[in-house]
Design a protein around this motif. Sequence first.
Motif, PDB file in Angstrom:
ATOM      1  N   MET A   1       0.850  -1.163   0.000  1.00  0.00           N
ATOM      2  CA  MET A   1       0.000   0.000   0.000  1.00  0.00           C
ATOM      3  C   MET A   1       0.900   1.231   0.000  1.00  0.00           C
ATOM      4  SD  MET A   1      -3.286   0.833   2.395  1.00  0.00           S
ATOM      5  CE  MET A   1      -2.551   0.558   3.961  1.00  0.00           C
ATOM      6  N   THR A   2       0.556   2.238  -0.788  1.00  0.00           N
ATOM      7  CA  THR A   2       1.360   3.448  -0.848  1.00  0.00           C
ATOM      8  C   THR A   2       0.505   4.665  -0.558  1.00  0.00           C
ATOM      9  OG1 THR A   2       0.986   3.606  -3.220  1.00  0.00           O
ATOM     10  CG2 THR A   2       2.992   2.494  -2.525  1.00  0.00           C
ATOM     11  N   ASP A   3       1.168   5.684  -0.016  1.00  0.00           N
ATOM     12  CA  ASP A   3       0.519   6.967   0.219  1.00  0.00           C
ATOM     13  C   ASP A   3       0.402   7.715  -1.105  1.00  0.00           C
ATOM     14  OD1 ASP A   3       0.119   6.721   2.928  1.00  0.00           O
ATOM     15  OD2 ASP A   3       2.050   7.604   3.474  1.00  0.00           O
ATOM     16  N   PRO A   4      -0.416   8.773  -1.135  1.00  0.00           N
ATOM     17  CA  PRO A   4      -0.520   9.559  -2.369  1.00  0.00           C
ATOM     18  C   PRO A   4       0.815  10.144  -2.830  1.00  0.00           C
ATOM     19  CG  PRO A   4      -2.306  10.124  -0.874  1.00  0.00           C
ATOM     20  CD  PRO A   4      -1.386   9.196  -0.133  1.00  0.00           C
ATOM     21  N   ASP A   5       1.733  10.395  -1.884  1.00  0.00           N
ATOM     22  CA  ASP A   5       3.028  10.967  -2.270  1.00  0.00           C
ATOM     23  C   ASP A   5       4.004   9.915  -2.769  1.00  0.00           C
ATOM     24  OD1 ASP A   5       3.635   9.697   0.094  1.00  0.00           O
ATOM     25  OD2 ASP A   5       4.441  11.472   1.101  1.00  0.00           O
ATOM     26  N   GLY A   6       3.567   8.640  -2.837  1.00  0.00           N
ATOM     27  CA  GLY A   6       4.398   7.581  -3.394  1.00  0.00           C
ATOM     28  C   GLY A   6       5.218   6.807  -2.382  1.00  0.00           C
ATOM     29  N   THR A   7       5.186   7.191  -1.107  1.00  0.00           N
ATOM     30  CA  THR A   7       5.939   6.458  -0.090  1.00  0.00           C
ATOM     31  C   THR A   7       5.176   5.211   0.316  1.00  0.00           C
ATOM     32  OG1 THR A   7       4.938   7.737   1.706  1.00  0.00           O
ATOM     33  CG2 THR A   7       7.039   8.527   0.828  1.00  0.00           C
ATOM     34  N   ARG A   8       5.907   4.220   0.750  1.00  0.00           N
ATOM     35  CA  ARG A   8       5.279   2.955   1.137  1.00  0.00           C
ATOM     36  C   ARG A   8       4.728   3.078   2.555  1.00  0.00           C
ATOM     37  NH1 ARG A   8       6.742  -3.194   0.172  1.00  0.00           N
ATOM     38  NH2 ARG A   8       4.705  -3.829   0.808  1.00  0.00           N
ATOM     39  N   GLN A   9       3.506   2.642   2.747  1.00  0.00           N
ATOM     40  CA  GLN A   9       2.849   2.701   4.044  1.00  0.00           C
ATOM     41  C   GLN A   9       2.817   1.298   4.628  1.00  0.00           C
ATOM     42  OE1 GLN A   9      -1.340   3.680   3.928  1.00  0.00           O
ATOM     43  NE2 GLN A   9      -1.051   5.165   5.559  1.00  0.00           N
ATOM     44  N   HIS A  10       3.150   1.187   5.921  1.00  0.00           N
ATOM     45  CA  HIS A  10       3.198  -0.113   6.561  1.00  0.00           C
ATOM     46  C   HIS A  10       2.120  -0.228   7.630  1.00  0.00           C
ATOM     47  CE1 HIS A  10       6.879  -1.409   4.627  1.00  0.00           C
ATOM     48  NE2 HIS A  10       7.373  -0.212   4.843  1.00  0.00           N
ATOM     49  N   HIS A  11       1.760  -1.454   7.915  1.00  0.00           N
ATOM     50  CA  HIS A  11       0.815  -1.771   8.984  1.00  0.00           C
ATOM     51  C   HIS A  11       1.374  -1.218  10.299  1.00  0.00           C
ATOM     52  CE1 HIS A  11      -1.601  -4.255  11.666  1.00  0.00           C
ATOM     53  NE2 HIS A  11      -2.366  -4.559  10.620  1.00  0.00           N
ATOM     54  N   PRO A  12       0.535  -0.671  11.171  1.00  0.00           N
ATOM     55  CA  PRO A  12       1.027  -0.117  12.446  1.00  0.00           C
ATOM     56  C   PRO A  12       1.820  -1.126  13.277  1.00  0.00           C
ATOM     57  CG  PRO A  12      -1.257   0.502  12.106  1.00  0.00           C
ATOM     58  CD  PRO A  12      -0.905  -0.452  11.008  1.00  0.00           C
ATOM     59  N   VAL A  13       1.458  -2.388  13.215  1.00  0.00           N
ATOM     60  CA  VAL A  13       2.194  -3.404  13.965  1.00  0.00           C
ATOM     61  C   VAL A  13       3.590  -3.582  13.386  1.00  0.00           C
ATOM     62  CG1 VAL A  13       2.239  -5.839  14.602  1.00  0.00           C
ATOM     63  CG2 VAL A  13       0.108  -4.567  14.735  1.00  0.00           C
ATOM     64  N   VAL A  14       3.714  -3.483  12.061  1.00  0.00           N
ATOM     65  CA  VAL A  14       5.028  -3.592  11.424  1.00  0.00           C
ATOM     66  C   VAL A  14       5.923  -2.444  11.883  1.00  0.00           C
ATOM     67  CG1 VAL A  14       6.253  -3.536   9.207  1.00  0.00           C
ATOM     68  CG2 VAL A  14       4.118  -4.805   9.413  1.00  0.00           C
ATOM     69  N   VAL A  15       5.379  -1.243  11.913  1.00  0.00           N
ATOM     70  CA  VAL A  15       6.150  -0.078  12.343  1.00  0.00           C
ATOM     71  C   VAL A  15       6.588  -0.234  13.803  1.00  0.00           C
ATOM     72  CG1 VAL A  15       6.035   2.410  12.756  1.00  0.00           C
ATOM     73  CG2 VAL A  15       5.007   1.438  10.690  1.00  0.00           C
ATOM     74  N   ALA A  16       5.676  -0.642  14.676  1.00  0.00           N
ATOM     75  CA  ALA A  16       6.016  -0.826  16.089  1.00  0.00           C
ATOM     76  C   ALA A  16       7.045  -1.938  16.261  1.00  0.00           C
ATOM     77  CB  ALA A  16       4.757  -1.146  16.886  1.00  0.00           C
ATOM     78  N   HIS A  17       6.896  -3.013  15.497  1.00  0.00           N
ATOM     79  CA  HIS A  17       7.821  -4.142  15.580  1.00  0.00           C
ATOM     80  C   HIS A  17       9.230  -3.727  15.158  1.00  0.00           C
ATOM     81  CE1 HIS A  17       8.987  -8.362  15.503  1.00  0.00           C
ATOM     82  NE2 HIS A  17       9.494  -8.176  14.298  1.00  0.00           N
ATOM     83  N   ARG A  18       9.321  -3.004  14.061  1.00  0.00           N
ATOM     84  CA  ARG A  18      10.630  -2.549  13.577  1.00  0.00           C
ATOM     85  C   ARG A  18      11.268  -1.570  14.558  1.00  0.00           C
ATOM     86  NH1 ARG A  18       9.575  -1.662   7.107  1.00  0.00           N
ATOM     87  NH2 ARG A  18       9.554  -3.872   6.568  1.00  0.00           N
ATOM     88  N   THR A  19      10.475  -0.690  15.119  1.00  0.00           N
ATOM     89  CA  THR A  19      10.995   0.270  16.092  1.00  0.00           C
ATOM     90  C   THR A  19      11.532  -0.450  17.319  1.00  0.00           C
ATOM     91  OG1 THR A  19       9.393   1.920  15.335  1.00  0.00           O
ATOM     92  CG2 THR A  19      10.402   2.291  17.486  1.00  0.00           C
ATOM     93  N   HIS A  20      10.783  -1.430  17.806  1.00  0.00           N
ATOM     94  CA  HIS A  20      11.216  -2.208  18.975  1.00  0.00           C
ATOM     95  C   HIS A  20      12.525  -2.937  18.688  1.00  0.00           C
ATOM     96  CE1 HIS A  20      11.232  -4.978  22.338  1.00  0.00           C
ATOM     97  NE2 HIS A  20      11.222  -6.002  21.490  1.00  0.00           N
ATOM     98  N   ARG A  21      12.610  -3.597  17.546  1.00  0.00           N
ATOM     99  CA  ARG A  21      13.809  -4.372  17.216  1.00  0.00           C
ATOM    100  C   ARG A  21      15.006  -3.460  16.958  1.00  0.00           C
ATOM    101  NH1 ARG A  21      13.045  -9.457  17.480  1.00  0.00           N
ATOM    102  NH2 ARG A  21      15.003 -10.042  16.507  1.00  0.00           N
ATOM    103  N   ALA A  22      14.766  -2.286  16.384  1.00  0.00           N
ATOM    104  CA  ALA A  22      15.868  -1.359  16.111  1.00  0.00           C
ATOM    105  C   ALA A  22      16.450  -0.786  17.410  1.00  0.00           C
ATOM    106  CB  ALA A  22      15.385  -0.226  15.212  1.00  0.00           C
ATOM    107  N   GLY A  23      15.653  -0.756  18.470  1.00  0.00           N
ATOM    108  CA  GLY A  23      16.101  -0.199  19.742  1.00  0.00           C
ATOM    109  C   GLY A  23      16.883  -1.172  20.605  1.00  0.00           C
ATOM    110  N   ASP A  24      16.978  -2.429  20.225  1.00  0.00           N
ATOM    111  CA  ASP A  24      17.651  -3.441  21.041  1.00  0.00           C
ATOM    112  C   ASP A  24      18.841  -4.005  20.261  1.00  0.00           C
ATOM    113  OD1 ASP A  24      18.452  -5.734  22.438  1.00  0.00           O
ATOM    114  OD2 ASP A  24      16.415  -6.173  23.099  1.00  0.00           O
ATOM    115  N   ALA A  25      20.051  -3.773  20.779  1.00  0.00           N
ATOM    116  CA  ALA A  25      21.272  -4.209  20.087  1.00  0.00           C
ATOM    117  C   ALA A  25      21.314  -5.723  19.905  1.00  0.00           C
ATOM    118  CB  ALA A  25      22.502  -3.738  20.843  1.00  0.00           C
ATOM    119  N   GLN A  26      20.886  -6.480  20.914  1.00  0.00           N
ATOM    120  CA  GLN A  26      20.910  -7.940  20.804  1.00  0.00           C
ATOM    121  C   GLN A  26      19.998  -8.424  19.680  1.00  0.00           C
ATOM    122  OE1 GLN A  26      20.522 -10.236  24.430  1.00  0.00           O
ATOM    123  NE2 GLN A  26      21.210  -8.479  25.624  1.00  0.00           N
ATOM    124  N   LEU A  27      18.834  -7.814  19.560  1.00  0.00           N
ATOM    125  CA  LEU A  27      17.907  -8.213  18.503  1.00  0.00           C
ATOM    126  C   LEU A  27      18.457  -7.840  17.129  1.00  0.00           C
ATOM    127  CD1 LEU A  27      14.492  -7.248  20.133  1.00  0.00           C
ATOM    128  CD2 LEU A  27      15.517  -9.513  19.937  1.00  0.00           C
TER     129      LEU A  27
END
Length: 134
Positions: A1-27
């Motif tokens: 799914m993309t926004d009108p400006d052409g950027t890719r839009q992700h499911h809110p759970v995907v965004v939260a999951h990526r943010t959580h994993r990016a914040g933990d060095a071990q992960l």
Amino acid sequence: MTDPDGTRQHHPVVVAHRTHRAGDAQLRIADAITKFAGSMPFVYLHAVGFALWMLFVESNPWPTLTLVVSLEAIFLSTFVMIGQNRQAEFQQAKADHDFVEQELELKTNTELTRAIHTMTAELHRRLLTTPETQ
């Protein structure tokens, strides 16, 4: 799914999951190892490394090579399980989010259906009443 400006839009759970994993060095480390271990360069590197070991490093490579390969298999299986646990956690979070959204949509649709029914009943009542009965 993309926004009108052409950027890719992700499911809110995907965004939260990526943010959580990016914040933990071990992960992040586990993700990097799992990503590399599941690639063809990993296979090529091992094929070349084991061939060189057997040909040039030891005259009788099997005992040591067996130990090394066994230890590597233990660690790689652990990373596979970490990846499976991560995927299961992600799927559960997405399922929970989708359930909440679907319940909200069902509630909204039910309220809209009731409102339409009320308006239709009122419209029928007004249309069916004669001027003498008003």
